[in-house]
Design a protein around this motif. Structure first.
Motif, PDB file in Angstrom:
ATOM      1  N   LEU A 154       0.799  -1.110   0.072  1.00 37.79           N
ATOM      2  CA  LEU A 154      -0.120   0.028   0.074  1.00 37.79           C
ATOM      3  C   LEU A 154       0.919   1.288   0.032  1.00 37.79           C
ATOM      4  CD1 LEU A 154      -3.050   1.014   0.131  1.00 37.79           C
ATOM      5  CD2 LEU A 154      -2.504   1.142   2.741  1.00 37.79           C
ATOM      6  N   ILE A 208       2.162  -3.261   4.833  1.00 38.86           N
ATOM      7  CA  ILE A 208       1.183  -2.128   5.477  1.00 38.86           C
ATOM      8  C   ILE A 208       2.173  -1.502   6.341  1.00 38.86           C
ATOM      9  CG2 ILE A 208      -0.920  -1.256   6.145  1.00 38.86           C
ATOM     10  CD1 ILE A 208      -2.615  -2.993   4.927  1.00 38.86           C
ATOM     11  N   PRO A 210       1.415   0.531   9.048  1.00 43.21           N
ATOM     12  CA  PRO A 210      -0.032   1.237   9.800  1.00 43.21           C
ATOM     13  C   PRO A 210       0.204   2.650  10.335  1.00 43.21           C
ATOM     14  CG  PRO A 210       0.849  -0.457  11.192  1.00 43.21           C
ATOM     15  CD  PRO A 210       1.838  -0.624   9.904  1.00 43.21           C
ATOM     16  N   ALA A 227      -5.293  -1.832   7.964  1.00 41.13           N
ATOM     17  CA  ALA A 227      -4.628  -3.075   8.122  1.00 41.13           C
ATOM     18  C   ALA A 227      -5.396  -4.064   8.621  1.00 41.13           C
ATOM     19  CB  ALA A 227      -3.249  -3.244   8.575  1.00 41.13           C
TER      20      ALA A 227
END
Length: 474
Positions: A154, A208, A210, A227
């Motif tokens: 991401l 990811i 976060p 996530a």
């Protein structure tokens, strides 16, 4: 009688730059200033002359070129559907997952990572499809992960427009792009994550971070929920850089300290506020308010916090991130005295004479959320007191002669001054809040007055102070 001082006269208090303005000042996870010894500087200078060029020419650049070629090879003659991307399979997957990982390791060796020990065995993507990595403190984090496996990731939408590499990496890694400032983009990214994870296809781990941005490792930012929203198992990963000089850490702001990194109430929204504070001419760290705590305890929106930061920048006439009582008096358009001091102390009870944005937000919102200040009876008491002619509306005289009206009630004739249209309620009425009629500003009804106070909460505290010291009768 209180000793009054005209609010446009500056306070004589000193403002040392390193003064601790609050006993509970939040940790700053975004700035990092390196302090090298003379010996360190000599080593850096010497290695930059001979070691750095060798690594750059014979390791870093060749591995970067090889990595790019492998990415292009993995998507050679492959049709790519941006609306419905598919994971790489067969020899394409082998090139990316087996060969490219070795190139990534060579790349990190060129940066001085001779050994990268791994503790534990990561779960397969079929068992834990999401890889959650923290703390995120360097752009090298992705290459550290890439030494073991090449995940899909991401990423910020801005990275998609990088010339040449943006298109290649998008297709090779099946990157999911998201714009943090756009709700539609965040929703689209969440939909794509859920689609991939529930497709039954052989996707690699979805990587990811976060926290959403890089930090200096002094604190762990509040994790975003993206996530964890799919409700599937995650593979947590902690990255440690055992570097004495801490040169591998590239926080969002500064010259460039895991487990052991304490969690905090600071979130990525604090970073956005810091950048906004810098644009407004204040120190970068002014914007840290511990947004996760503000959102949870005070139930306010990020839009409201940004609006308060703009207001704070107006109050902070020196643009140094510190406000004293004379600054607040100038902004409110009232003389210094017991009432103003009560307002200031209610927002900064232990600030040593100065108010930070952190104090301002927490103090103002916490005080104004008190039930008795939201009470209709209290608001109507203030409105009726200001309504001198008792016609159910506040006239221009009511609004613009507020301090004179209050001072007159205390039987003083020479210790007050006229509010000018640039400060006090004069400034309030320039930016008319929702619920107030632009065409009838000087005929303000009780409901419009309530909307005005909900937008400019400082005056709620001011009216409460005047009521407590007996200026406004209840």
């Amino acid at each position: 009688m209180d000793s009054y001082q005209a609010p446009n006269e500056r306070s004589t208090l000193l403002r040392p730059a390193d003064m601790a303005v609050s006993e509970e000042a939040p940790v700053d996870p975004f700035t990092l200033k390196h302090r090298f010894s003379c010996y360190d500087c000599l080593k850096i200078a010497f290695n930059c002359i001979w070691l750095f060029p060798l690594r750059l020419l014979f390791i870093v650049l060749p591995s970067a070129v090889m990595g790019s070629c492998l990415c292009m090879l993995s998507i050679l003659c492959l049709s790519y559907n941006e609306e419905d991307p598919q994971p790489l399979t067969g020899w394409r997957k082998f090139v990316l997952q087996k060969v490219a990982t070795k190139v990534s390791r060579l790349f990190m060796f060129g940066f001085g990572f001779h050994w990268i020990p791994v503790i534990g065995t990561p779960a397969a993507s079929s068992e834990a499809p999401i890889m959650v990595v923290g703390p995120h403190s360097s752009m090298l984090d992705i290459f550290v992960i890439g030494c073991r496996s090449i995940p899909t990731a991401l990423s910020r939408a801005e990275n998609k427009s990088v010339p040449f590499f943006g298109r290649i990496f998008t297709q090779a890694f099946n990157v999911i792009y998201v714009s943090r400032d756009e709700m539609a983009s965040r929703q689209q990214a969440a939909t794509e994550i859920n689609r991939r994870l529930n497709s039954g296809l052989d996707w690699p781990h979805l990587l990811i971070f976060p926290e959403g941005t890089t930090t200096n490792r002094k604190a762990l930012l509040q994790f975003k929920h993206g996530a964890f929203s799919p409700g599937l198992p995650v593979q947590p990963v902690v990255i440690r850089y055992r570097n004495r000089m801490n040169t591998m850490v590239w926080p969002d702001h500064g010259d460039s300290v895991s487990s052991g990194v304490p969690p905090s109430d600071v979130a990525i929204e604090d970073m956005i506020l810091c950048k906004m504070a810098q644009q407004l001419g204040m120190p970068y760290s002014t914007g840290i308010v511990e947004y996760a705590k503000v959102k949870k305890d005070l139930s306010t929106s990020f839009k409201d916090i940004k609006k308060l930061l703009k207001t704070f920048s107006i109050i902070d006439r020196d643009r140094n991130g510190l406000v004293d009582i004379s600054d607040l008096g100038w902004y409110l358009g009232v003389p210094s005295g017991a009432g103003l001091k009560m307002v200031f102390d209610s927002m900064a009870p232990a600030s040593d004479g100065f108010l930070t944005f952190h104090n301002y937000v927490h103090g103002l919102l916490a005080r104004c959320s008190s039930p008795h200040l939201q009470n209709e009876e209290f608001l109507h008491t203030i409105f009726n007191y200001l309504d001198q002619d008792h016609n159910g509306a506040l006239s221009e005289a009511d609004m613009f002669r507020l301090p004179i009206h209050i001072a007159a009630a205390r039987h003083t004739t020479d210790d007050f001054y006229q509010i000018t249209p640039q400060i006090g309620f004069g400034e309030v009425l320039i930016d008319t809040p929702r619920g107030v009629d632009n065409d009838d500003l000087y005929n303000c009804s009780a409901e419009e007055f309530k909307a005005l106070l909900s937008e400019y909460k400082e005056y709620v505290l001011l009216f409460e102070a005047y009521r407590n010291i007996g200026i406004i009768a209840t």
